[in-house]
Design an enzyme around this catalytic site. Structure first.
Site, PDB file in Angstrom:
ATOM      1  N   ARG A 210      44.501   4.194  74.785  1.00  0.00           N
ATOM      2  CA  ARG A 210      45.578   3.371  75.315  1.00  0.00           C
ATOM      3  C   ARG A 210      46.645   3.289  74.282  1.00  0.00           C
ATOM      4  O   ARG A 210      47.021   2.120  73.926  1.00  0.00           O
ATOM      5  CB  ARG A 210      45.166   1.595  75.481  1.00  0.00           C
ATOM      6  CG  ARG A 210      44.067   1.703  76.570  1.00  0.00           C
ATOM      7  CD  ARG A 210      43.704   0.383  76.856  1.00  0.00           C
ATOM      8  NE  ARG A 210      42.859   0.262  78.068  1.00  0.00           N
ATOM      9  CZ  ARG A 210      41.935  -0.865  78.147  1.00  0.00           C
ATOM     10  NH1 ARG A 210      41.439  -1.480  77.364  1.00  0.00           N
ATOM     11  NH2 ARG A 210      41.483  -0.931  79.407  1.00  0.00           N
ATOM     12  N   ASP A 295      42.207  -7.793  71.607  1.00  0.00           N
ATOM     13  CA  ASP A 295      42.301  -6.587  72.552  1.00  0.00           C
ATOM     14  C   ASP A 295      43.541  -5.816  72.461  1.00  0.00           C
ATOM     15  O   ASP A 295      44.645  -6.515  71.984  1.00  0.00           O
ATOM     16  CB  ASP A 295      41.933  -6.947  74.003  1.00  0.00           C
ATOM     17  CG  ASP A 295      40.596  -7.039  74.321  1.00  0.00           C
ATOM     18  OD1 ASP A 295      39.882  -6.735  73.472  1.00  0.00           O
ATOM     19  OD2 ASP A 295      40.223  -7.587  75.367  1.00  0.00           O
ATOM     20  N   ASP A 297      44.931  -3.990  74.938  1.00  0.00           N
ATOM     21  CA  ASP A 297      45.768  -4.064  76.275  1.00  0.00           C
ATOM     22  C   ASP A 297      46.211  -5.489  76.719  1.00  0.00           C
ATOM     23  O   ASP A 297      46.223  -6.134  77.866  1.00  0.00           O
ATOM     24  CB  ASP A 297      44.654  -3.577  77.134  1.00  0.00           C
ATOM     25  CG  ASP A 297      43.700  -4.158  77.820  1.00  0.00           C
ATOM     26  OD1 ASP A 297      43.261  -4.947  76.845  1.00  0.00           O
ATOM     27  OD2 ASP A 297      42.944  -4.094  78.772  1.00  0.00           O
ATOM     28  N   ASP A 407      30.893 -11.141  71.101  1.00  0.00           N
ATOM     29  CA  ASP A 407      31.590 -12.313  70.942  1.00  0.00           C
ATOM     30  C   ASP A 407      30.990 -13.526  71.081  1.00  0.00           C
ATOM     31  O   ASP A 407      30.834 -14.463  70.253  1.00  0.00           O
ATOM     32  CB  ASP A 407      33.126 -12.194  71.523  1.00  0.00           C
ATOM     33  CG  ASP A 407      33.000 -11.791  73.000  1.00  0.00           C
ATOM     34  OD1 ASP A 407      31.753 -12.081  73.578  1.00  0.00           O
ATOM     35  OD2 ASP A 407      33.848 -11.784  73.712  1.00  0.00           O
ATOM     36  N   HIS A 431      46.179 -10.848  79.848  1.00  0.00           N
ATOM     37  CA  HIS A 431      45.135  -9.796  79.780  1.00  0.00           C
ATOM     38  C   HIS A 431      44.832  -9.703  81.240  1.00  0.00           C
ATOM     39  O   HIS A 431      44.822 -10.413  82.120  1.00  0.00           O
ATOM     40  CB  HIS A 431      43.855 -10.223  79.134  1.00  0.00           C
ATOM     41  CG  HIS A 431      42.891  -9.139  78.749  1.00  0.00           C
ATOM     42  ND1 HIS A 431      41.992  -8.761  79.763  1.00  0.00           N
ATOM     43  CD2 HIS A 431      42.673  -8.279  77.552  1.00  0.00           C
ATOM     44  CE1 HIS A 431      41.130  -7.992  79.144  1.00  0.00           C
ATOM     45  NE2 HIS A 431      41.577  -7.536  78.042  1.00  0.00           N
TER      46      HIS A 431
END
Length: 676
Positions: A210, A295, A297, A407, A431
């Protein structure tokens, strides 16, 4: 330094939060910053009572929009901190990013009182301060007016004592004879002198293929001047073949951070492998107070990083500080205000007295009673999560799980060690929402199943995991009657790998994805086709009985009857034409088990809308998978106590820096070169 009485410990003033406005004047996120709507508080659930019909009606009413369509024009934003309120108008800063989450500071920090300072200019303008209780009721606390058109600065001393269960502070501004410019608003507190300096953070970003997303995110962090003093390093874990350095956005991102940017390339070890590498590097260099998982993205509100660090600095004990997730496609919609792991089912969820997918553009903070009760959580997703280095040093790094549950397991482990997690209002990213993904059915289903069982073996308070084994069996049968054989195979393989024990996890990390993908290719229900015309058209020998369609949602009793009969139907021979032609086209939203169970074949689209798969009923495969499913779940019932003891004993070893060192060795040795 503030003057203090003799014998009192010296204190300093620290800014806890400042008034902010959207960076890019984004119209869609405006309700999160400034609110022109009135407050229309919903009914108290205790006044509604326990009648099921009344509760259902109240829940429906709570979800209804109270918005009148009033808006803020982007031109009213004069800077990152300054807003123009037009003559005669009233605007509220009682919003997600600008209200002060008093109950969180009251419960988790050393702060006892706060000072609100507001600067504004405009004749006859008024600033009104409010507080709310945990039940959502608003109370006027104080008000001041500008005597003339000269700039005015008002300060309000506000105690945190009344906020033990919940509640916020905020302020409204009313313009009088002229426009008023609210140039700034700050919440500050007197804190011990040894808390004067703010901590620093290593931002840890894991990415795979990405390059544009991550380059834009890195650039956004680097270009935020106010954030720069808080940054120790921005570490990007490159795990793919399309690299950030090849993105057109990378040169600007690299320039904005300079020496603060560090790119680490390694094989694809999933999110857990990427985050663990960042955690290890942060712990080893030992220069940052915190490591923040983020993250690749996401779109970040940079101010949230500052707020998370500030809250962490002033917490009573080392505390994990998480951010919230907003929907990147519907940008005023909050995914969850706080998540827990339901202990009996051992499944993550929004807390039971909260709501998921809450749209602040439809119903504002001051109108939603449930948002005023403090939301205590078990964990925070690593899309944005600040972890003190001390916590990593004491309880270890994340588990080697590739993706899913690393997590939440870490949050549970930290809590057991005395380190709480706070999902902190005012810290957030945007997100892609989980509901737009297909991770319960595709290759990710393997990791969901395996890692949920591992986390339950480590942390379930119930003998044999509570409902875990029975619920897993029910889900396997549901997938079987839905013709989702590849999903069943993957979930079965996941359970086999759990039985292999904890010390196999590190070795599996670099290879498991390839194995899972190879397994997926063996079944048509996981062979995705972007073009529907690649699959045969729908044909049936007989039309539906009496022209009935299958889109009605059956009641609970009808679903129970279907659940009882569906496995028996799977043993019958398939209709011959169904093996050549699908019997129905089903959209992802309609492809529920009780519908799929009535067909011998179907074309089913995926949640992300990009592809479709062909499901075919296979009685022989059904029998084989059902037998395996019953056998392995019975084995888990027998062996749960042994497995739980084995995983719990191994946890310190498999999360240690030394264990992760061995996993990363192929890449760290390559980086070191032939001379080491």
């Amino acid at each position: 330094m503030t003057e203090t009485p003799r014998h009192a410990a010296p204190t300093v003033t620290r800014v806890l939060q400042r008034q902010i406005l959207p960076l890019d004047r984004d119209f869609d996120v405006m309700p999160l910053y400034v609110d022109p709507e009135e407050a229309k508080l919903d009914a108290d659930r205790y006044a509604i009572g326990g009648n099921r019909a009344a509760k259902d009606l109240n829940n429906a009413a709570i979800r209804q929009s109270t918005s009148t369509g009033a808006t803020i024009h982007p031109d009213q934003i004069e800077s990152r901190t300054a807003l123009r309120v037009r003559q005669g108008e009233r605007l509220s800063f009682g919003t997600y990013f600008n209200a002060f989450p008093a109950s969180y500071w009251r419960r988790w920090s050393i702060v006892d009182d706060v000072t609100l300072t507001v600067e504004l200019q405009g004749t006859g303008a008024m600033v009104i301060v409010y507080k709310s209780m945990a039940k959502g009721h608003a109370q006027r606390v104080a008000a001041e007016s500008t005597p003339d058109g000269e700039p005015a600065r008002f300060s309000f001393e506000l105690p945190l004592k009344p906020f033990i269960d919940g509640g916020w502070y905020w302020y409204d501004v009313v313009a009088g004879d002229d426009d008023v410019v609210v140039s700034s608003g700050e919440w500050s507190a007197e804190v011990p002198a040894d808390r004067a300096e703010h901590g620093t953070v290593d931002v840890v970003i894991t990415t795979m293929n990405r390059p544009d997303y991550v380059a834009k995110l890195v650039g956004q962090i680097g270009e935020t001047e106010e954030l720069r003093p808080y940054l120790a390093e921005v570490m990007v874990m490159e795990q793919g073949t399309k690299l950030m350095r090849d993105s057109e956005f990378f040169p600007a991102a690299e320039k904005s951070l300079g020496d603060l940017l560090r790119v680490i390339e390694q094989g694809n070890l999933g999110g857990s492998g990427g985050y663990a590498r960042g955690q290890l590097e942060s712990v080893r260099k030992g220069t940052a107070t915190y490591a923040m998982m983020m993250d690749d993205d996401v779109v970040c509100e940079p101010e949230g990083i500052i707020r998370a660090v500030t809250f962490g600095d002033l917490a009573k004990r080392p505390t994990i500080v998480g951010g919230h997730m907003f929907n990147i496609y519907k940008r005023s919609q909050l995914h969850s205000f706080g998540e827990v792991v339901q202990p009996w089912r051992f499944w993550w969820q929004t807390r039971v007295d909260g709501y998921s997918d809450w749209d602040f553009g439809a119903r504002n903070l001051r109108s939603a009673r449930w948002l005023h009760k403090r939301a205590d959580v078990d964990f925070n997703g690593w899309f944005m999560c600040l972890i003190p280095r001390q916590v990593l040093e004491e309880i270890g790094l994340g588990l080697p799980l590739f993706i899913k549950w690393d997590d939440s397991e870490f949050g549970l482990r930290a809590r057991e060690a005395g380190f709480p997690t706070v999902s902190f209002p005012g810290a957030a990213v945007w997100h892609i929402p989980w509901t737009d993904k297909n991770d319960g059915l595709d290759w990710q289903s393997y990791f969901h199943q395996r890692n949920r069982f591992i986390a339950a073996l480590l942390h379930s308070p119930y003998p044999k995991g509570g409902r875990m084994v029975r619920e897993s069996l029910n889900h396997q049968i549901k997938h079987l009657v839905s013709m989702q054989y590849a999903t069943v195979e993957m979930r079965h393989r996941a359970l086999e790998d759990v039985l292999a024990g904890p010390y196999a996890l590190h070795a599996q990390l670099p290879t498991k994805l390839a194995e899972v993908n190879a397994l997926a290719k063996q079944s048509s229900d996981m062979q995705l086709h972007p073009d529907r015309d690649e699959l045969p058209p729908v044909r049936r020998k007989k039309p539906p009985k009496k022209g009935r369609d299958s889109y009605e949602i059956p009641g609970r009793l009808a679903q129970l009857v279907t659940a009882g009969l569906a496995p028996i139907r799977q043993l019958r021979p398939v209709r011959k034409m169904s093996q050549e032609f699908p019997e129905v086209d089903l959209t992802a939203m309609d492809a529920l088990w009780y519908r799929l169970a009535s067909y011998d074949s179907a074309v089913v689209s995926m949640n992300d809308g990009t592809s479709a798969a062909l499901y075919r009923r296979d009685p022989e495969r059904f029998r084989d998978l059902l037998r395996k499913t019953l056998e392995i779940h019975e084995r888990f019932r027998r062996e749960w106590p042994r497995l739980a003891a084995e995983y719990r004993a191994a946890l310190p070893d498999i999360t240690s820096p030394e264990a992760w060192d061995e996993t990363f060795r192929p890449w760290t040795e390559a980086d070191a070169g032939p001379e080491g």
